[in-house]
Design a protein around this motif. Structure first.
Motif, mmCIF file in Angstrom:
data_model
loop_
_atom_site.group_PDB
_atom_site.id
_atom_site.type_symbol
_atom_site.label_atom_id
_atom_site.label_comp_id
_atom_site.label_asym_id
_atom_site.label_seq_id
_atom_site.Cartn_x
_atom_site.Cartn_y
_atom_site.Cartn_z
ATOM 1 N N GLU A 172 1.138 -1.107 0.139
ATOM 2 C CA GLU A 172 -0.177 -0.198 -0.143
ATOM 3 C C GLU A 172 0.925 1.428 0.011
ATOM 4 O O GLU A 172 2.017 1.411 0.859
ATOM 5 N N ARG A 173 0.172 2.056 -0.945
ATOM 6 C CA ARG A 173 1.254 3.341 -1.321
ATOM 7 C C ARG A 173 2.839 2.579 -1.138
ATOM 8 O O ARG A 173 3.152 3.480 -0.316
ATOM 9 N N ILE A 174 2.558 2.505 -2.080
ATOM 10 C CA ILE A 174 4.686 2.289 -2.891
ATOM 11 C C ILE A 174 5.213 3.524 -3.464
ATOM 12 O O ILE A 174 4.496 3.996 -3.702
ATOM 13 N N SER A 175 6.220 3.583 -3.489
ATOM 14 C CA SER A 175 6.515 4.426 -3.511
ATOM 15 C C SER A 175 7.681 3.751 -4.813
ATOM 16 O O SER A 175 7.970 2.577 -5.064
ATOM 17 N N THR A 176 8.118 4.722 -6.203
ATOM 18 C CA THR A 176 8.541 4.796 -6.994
ATOM 19 C C THR A 176 9.958 4.618 -6.577
ATOM 20 O O THR A 176 10.570 5.184 -5.810
ATOM 21 N N PRO A 177 10.357 3.470 -7.083
ATOM 22 C CA PRO A 177 11.637 3.256 -6.953
ATOM 23 C C PRO A 177 13.092 4.145 -6.706
ATOM 24 O O PRO A 177 12.715 4.400 -8.294
ATOM 25 N N ASP A 178 13.963 4.079 -5.962
ATOM 26 C CA ASP A 178 15.113 5.265 -6.248
ATOM 27 C C ASP A 178 16.282 4.300 -6.584
ATOM 28 O O ASP A 178 16.629 3.466 -6.205
ATOM 29 N N VAL A 179 17.038 4.130 -7.689
ATOM 30 C CA VAL A 179 17.907 3.775 -8.483
ATOM 31 C C VAL A 179 19.674 4.743 -8.391
ATOM 32 O O VAL A 179 19.470 5.431 -8.639
ATOM 33 N N ILE A 180 20.160 4.251 -7.425
ATOM 34 C CA ILE A 180 21.312 5.018 -7.241
ATOM 35 C C ILE A 180 22.507 3.732 -6.481
ATOM 36 O O ILE A 180 22.972 3.700 -6.039
ATOM 37 N N ASP A 181 23.655 4.364 -6.853
ATOM 38 C CA ASP A 181 24.962 3.745 -6.786
ATOM 39 C C ASP A 181 25.347 2.785 -6.736
ATOM 40 O O ASP A 181 25.712 1.624 -5.787
ATOM 41 N N GLY A 182 24.443 1.475 -7.259
ATOM 42 C CA GLY A 182 23.831 0.090 -8.069
ATOM 43 C C GLY A 182 23.449 -0.327 -6.087
ATOM 44 O O GLY A 182 22.890 -1.217 -6.190
ATOM 45 N N ILE A 183 22.541 0.409 -6.607
ATOM 46 C CA ILE A 183 21.186 -0.180 -4.882
ATOM 47 C C ILE A 183 19.706 0.707 -5.662
ATOM 48 O O ILE A 183 19.918 1.285 -6.123
ATOM 49 N N VAL A 184 18.405 0.063 -4.373
ATOM 50 C CA VAL A 184 17.260 0.333 -5.380
ATOM 51 C C VAL A 184 16.812 0.241 -4.370
ATOM 52 O O VAL A 184 16.823 -0.749 -2.870
ATOM 53 N N LEU A 185 16.553 1.122 -3.562
ATOM 54 C CA LEU A 185 15.897 1.767 -2.273
ATOM 55 C C LEU A 185 13.746 1.885 -2.888
ATOM 56 O O LEU A 185 14.100 2.760 -3.887
ATOM 57 N N CYS A 186 13.214 1.240 -2.144
ATOM 58 C CA CYS A 186 11.947 1.660 -2.000
ATOM 59 C C CYS A 186 10.691 1.472 -0.737
ATOM 60 O O CYS A 186 11.249 0.908 0.035
ATOM 61 N N LEU A 187 10.074 2.879 -1.058
ATOM 62 C CA LEU A 187 9.536 3.069 0.017
ATOM 63 C C LEU A 187 8.040 2.704 0.158
ATOM 64 O O LEU A 187 7.584 2.966 -0.533
ATOM 65 N N SER A 188 7.041 2.312 1.457
ATOM 66 C CA SER A 188 5.803 1.680 1.249
ATOM 67 C C SER A 188 5.382 2.001 2.794
ATOM 68 O O SER A 188 6.184 1.986 4.020
ATOM 69 N N TYR A 189 4.387 1.918 3.060
ATOM 70 C CA TYR A 189 3.698 1.744 4.337
ATOM 71 C C TYR A 189 2.344 -0.126 4.112
ATOM 72 O O TYR A 189 2.084 -0.310 3.612
ATOM 73 N N ASP A 190 2.848 -0.322 5.090
ATOM 74 C CA ASP A 190 1.190 -1.787 5.928
ATOM 75 C C ASP A 190 0.892 -0.863 7.373
ATOM 76 O O ASP A 190 2.240 -1.192 7.876
ATOM 77 N N ASP A 191 -0.503 -1.238 7.055
ATOM 78 C CA ASP A 191 -0.860 -1.507 8.860
ATOM 79 C C ASP A 191 -0.406 0.169 9.494
ATOM 80 O O ASP A 191 0.238 0.297 10.790
ATOM 81 N N ASP A 192 -0.111 1.511 8.875
ATOM 82 C CA ASP A 192 -0.269 3.282 8.799
ATOM 83 C C ASP A 192 1.840 2.837 9.582
ATOM 84 O O ASP A 192 2.663 3.884 10.042
ATOM 85 N N ILE A 193 2.461 1.614 9.531
ATOM 86 C CA ILE A 193 4.319 1.747 9.623
ATOM 87 C C ILE A 193 5.225 2.119 8.018
ATOM 88 O O ILE A 193 4.260 1.407 7.037
ATOM 89 N N ARG A 194 5.222 2.849 7.909
ATOM 90 C CA ARG A 194 6.590 3.318 6.901
ATOM 91 C C ARG A 194 7.844 2.011 6.899
ATOM 92 O O ARG A 194 8.496 1.876 7.403
#
Length: 218
Positions: free
Chosen positions: A179-201
């Motif tokens: 739920e409420r997932i972000s578009t991943p950031d790709v930088i310096d060989g890693i991929v970072l994705c943020l999301s919400y689950d049960d109001d926890i980020r």
């Protein structure tokens, strides 16, 4: 009024004048926005509105000038898009420049066209290495490795993706859901994705093969 490019140490001291920047010859037609210094040259990214009869468009350009200042600007890339450019990025890797443009042709359906152009600095040539039209996903940024492997991130309402672009084909490497997932950031060989689950980020970090490096509360 004249503009100059200066060099200094990390403290801001010991300033040295490198060159005078001849803005007058490019300011109006190209509308310089940003610059990058790479392999002894100053690169200028331009973004100018253009009008052809009743049609409007966006002129995107990349110009270069040697830091010696003994030559004028040379055109590396220059193209007019018939509609707004919503996302753009320039990535410098060795003797090449990768140019990403995401531009819209249909404001009602919110579909986008997307292209990646590879510029050979030494040969002064360019080629489109990937092109896709009528995209409905939200596209993120691209990352180009030292081995010239191209990665692209994207997302929908509840899904996020990392793709590899190779030989004109887009291949899914890994994906996320939530739920409420972000578009991943790709930088310096890693991929970072943020999301919400049960109001926890949550934050989920993976490498370019899809292997999880870290997942936990943010």
């Amino acid at each position: 009024m004249k503009d100059y490019l200066w060099q200094s140490d990390l403290s801001g001291m010991n300033r040295k004048k490198i060159m005078e920047i001849p803005w007058d010859e490019i300011r109006m037609p190209y509308q310089p926005q940003r610059y990058v210094i790479h392999q002894g040259k100053l690169y200028i990214m331009g973004s100018a509105s253009v009008v052809d009869g009743t049609q409007t468009g966006k002129r995107k350009s990349l110009l270069s000038i040697p830091l010696t200042g003994d030559e004028g600007f040379a055109t590396v890339y220059d193209e007019v898009f018939p509609n707004a450019v919503d996302n753009e990025r320039y990535i410098f890797v060795d003797g090449f420049i990768y140019i990403l443009y995401m531009y819209s042709f249909d404001e009602e359906s919110f579909t986008y066209n997307f292209s990646v152009t590879k510029v050979d600095i030494a040969k002064n040539t360019s080629e489109v290495v990937y092109q896709e039209n009528d995209i409905t996903d939200i596209l993120g940024n691209i990352w180009v490795t030292e081995n010239h492997e191209i990665y692209l991130s994207g997302s929908t309402d509840k899904e996020a993706y990392l793709w590899k672009l190779e030989n004109g084909v887009k291949t899914e490497i890994t994906s996320w859901s939530g739920e409420r997932i972000s578009t991943p950031d790709v930088i310096d060989g890693i991929v970072l994705c943020l999301s919400y689950d049960d109001d926890i980020r949550w934050v989920d970090i993976r490498d370019l093969t899809g292997k999880t490096i870290y997942r936990g509360k943010l």
